[in-house]
Write an enzyme that holds these catalytic residues in place. Structure first.
Site, PDB file in Angstrom:
ATOM      1  N   ASP A 167       0.851  -1.192   0.000  1.00  0.00           N
ATOM      2  CA  ASP A 167       0.000   0.000   0.000  1.00  0.00           C
ATOM      3  C   ASP A 167       0.885   1.240   0.000  1.00  0.00           C
ATOM      4  O   ASP A 167       1.978   1.247   0.585  1.00  0.00           O
ATOM      5  CB  ASP A 167      -0.919   0.002   1.224  1.00  0.00           C
ATOM      6  N   ASP A 169       0.509   3.998   1.519  1.00  0.00           N
ATOM      7  CA  ASP A 169       0.513   4.797   2.751  1.00  0.00           C
ATOM      8  C   ASP A 169       1.283   4.140   3.890  1.00  0.00           C
ATOM      9  O   ASP A 169       1.179   4.564   5.039  1.00  0.00           O
ATOM     10  CB  ASP A 169      -0.919   5.096   3.198  1.00  0.00           C
ATOM     11  N   TRP A 229     -13.622  -1.459  -1.128  1.00  0.00           N
ATOM     12  CA  TRP A 229     -12.676  -1.686  -0.048  1.00  0.00           C
ATOM     13  C   TRP A 229     -12.962  -2.986   0.690  1.00  0.00           C
ATOM     14  O   TRP A 229     -14.097  -3.303   1.007  1.00  0.00           O
ATOM     15  CB  TRP A 229     -12.747  -0.515   0.936  1.00  0.00           C
ATOM     16  N   GLU A 232      -9.962  -8.514  -0.085  1.00  0.00           N
ATOM     17  CA  GLU A 232      -9.064  -9.172  -1.040  1.00  0.00           C
ATOM     18  C   GLU A 232      -7.843  -9.783  -0.360  1.00  0.00           C
ATOM     19  O   GLU A 232      -7.362 -10.855  -0.758  1.00  0.00           O
ATOM     20  CB  GLU A 232      -8.633  -8.198  -2.150  1.00  0.00           C
ATOM     21  N   ASP A 233      -7.329  -9.138   0.698  1.00  0.00           N
ATOM     22  CA  ASP A 233      -6.181  -9.693   1.409  1.00  0.00           C
ATOM     23  C   ASP A 233      -6.560 -10.943   2.200  1.00  0.00           C
ATOM     24  O   ASP A 233      -5.778 -11.894   2.285  1.00  0.00           O
ATOM     25  CB  ASP A 233      -5.596  -8.649   2.353  1.00  0.00           C
ATOM     26  N   MET A 259       1.800   4.709   9.178  1.00  0.00           N
ATOM     27  CA  MET A 259       0.804   4.927   8.129  1.00  0.00           C
ATOM     28  C   MET A 259       0.547   6.414   7.946  1.00  0.00           C
ATOM     29  O   MET A 259       0.432   7.153   8.925  1.00  0.00           O
ATOM     30  CB  MET A 259      -0.509   4.207   8.465  1.00  0.00           C
ATOM     31  N   HIS A 262      -5.075   9.653   6.323  1.00  0.00           N
ATOM     32  CA  HIS A 262      -5.849  10.167   5.186  1.00  0.00           C
ATOM     33  C   HIS A 262      -7.281   9.682   5.297  1.00  0.00           C
ATOM     34  O   HIS A 262      -7.587   8.723   6.024  1.00  0.00           O
ATOM     35  CB  HIS A 262      -5.247   9.683   3.860  1.00  0.00           C
ATOM     36  N   ARG A 264     -10.717   8.010   3.527  1.00  0.00           N
ATOM     37  CA  ARG A 264     -10.901   6.960   2.530  1.00  0.00           C
ATOM     38  C   ARG A 264     -11.102   7.582   1.153  1.00  0.00           C
ATOM     39  O   ARG A 264     -11.765   8.608   0.996  1.00  0.00           O
ATOM     40  CB  ARG A 264     -12.103   6.080   2.876  1.00  0.00           C
TER      41      ARG A 264
END
Length: 318
Positions: A167, A169, A229, A232-233, A259, A262, A264
């Site tokens: 990712d 971030d 969102w 998937e992981d 991280m 931020h 979404r």
């Protein structure tokens, strides 16, 4: 624009399909140069040590700056090759690593990630390349499909052995957390500040993870069906276990991450349908993934800091 789809023989482009059907002449095959480069003494290079000698350990990471992309180029550019490529000049890297970043409209975060990660990867003596896979348009985001695309596209450029999916971030707080692959798929972002440096649950595989080429092929990559969102992981984690592998991790001291805070992203809202899809992983693993991947390349841009690939992920209507 170049379109790609999975076939029984691998991924082919629309142009390659035309060649198969005799519509155009074939492009000559390009072979990679695998000759070992001699060192400055003229002798063949030795393998890099198992433990890179210039690691710093705990790092200070600061995001509250007005860091620009040109600042990053000035900071790390001198040791990079076009496309965000690097290999150690004094030894042969333990692994050839592709860093795959799913992306859309997070340019400030990209500046921070590049500023910190390039020096870390250099100190880790990796033969690596950075691939930013940018989803075109403002349709529903598909992080997993972007990572599948990154895997396929990176292999068209170099014989990578290891793939780190990250990712944008997340920045490591300790460079002893090596961006390499191991005997089992490896979850690198073990202790994230957002979660008080505690692993949220035992089977988590999100954030930053590393799989060898063989491991990723064994699980048929990520599912392409997780739009929006979440999920998937966890699906990939289940694929790993269904294929008889386990997840390895660094300890919670070395595996610390910071991280970037931020909100979404638009068009990446939680998708309640993804919860049901997690119940179907065992049924879908052989038919949904790398072997069902379809996309179109809109643009490939080589910067000193990265290879930026803009793609149409073929967002479903409605």
């Amino acid at each position: 624009m170049k379109c790609y789809q999975a076939t029984s023989g691998g991924w082919i482009s629309s142009e390659e399909e035309d060649v198969r059907q005799g519509k155009t002449s074939a492009v000559p095959e390009v072979r990679l140069n695998t000759t070992v480069t001699p060192g400055s003494s003229g002798r063949p290079l030795e393998p890099c040590p198992d433990v890179p000698p210039k690691l710093l350990g705990v790092l200070h990471v600061e995001f509250r700056t007005n860091r620009t992309l040109q600042d990053v180029r000035n900071h790390v550019g001198p040791f990079l090759q076009q496309g965000g490529r690097y290999k150690p000049p004094t030894c042969i890297a333990k692994q050839k690593v592709a860093i795959i970043i799913p992306f859309r409209n997070r340019y400030e975060h990209l500046n921070h990630w590049l500023y910190y990660l390039h020096p870390i990867l250099k100190r880790q003596q990796l033969d690596y390349g950075v691939y930013v896979i940018n989803q075109e348009g403002d349709g529903v985001f598909n992080r997993a499909k972007l990572m599948n695309i990154g895997f396929v596209e990176a292999l068209t450029e170099y014989d990578y052995e290891c793939f780190v999916f990250s990712d944008i971030d997340l920045v490591p707080l300790d460079d002893r957390n090596l961006y390499r692959c191991s005997h089992n798929p490896r979850h690198l972002s073990v202790a994230v500040d957002k979660f008080n440096f505690i692993l949220p649950y035992a089977t988590i595989f999100g954030g930053v993870s590393a799989l060898s080429k063989e491991q990723f092929l064994k699980v048929n990559g990520f599912s392409n069906m997780f739009w929006g969102w979440g999920g998937e992981d966890d699906d990939l984690s289940q694929r790993i276990f269904y294929r008889g592998m386990s997840i390895s991790r660094p300890d919670s001291v070395i595996g610390r991450y910071k991280m970037i805070k931020h909100n979404r992203d638009p068009h990446n809202d939680p998708n309640p349908e993804n919860v049901q899809k997690l119940k179907e992983t065992r049924h879908n693993i052989d038919k949904d993934g790398l072997n069902s991947l379809s996309y179109a390349i809109r643009d490939i841009r080589k910067d000193l800091l990265y290879t930026f690939i803009t793609v149409d992920v073929q967002v479903p209507a409605g």
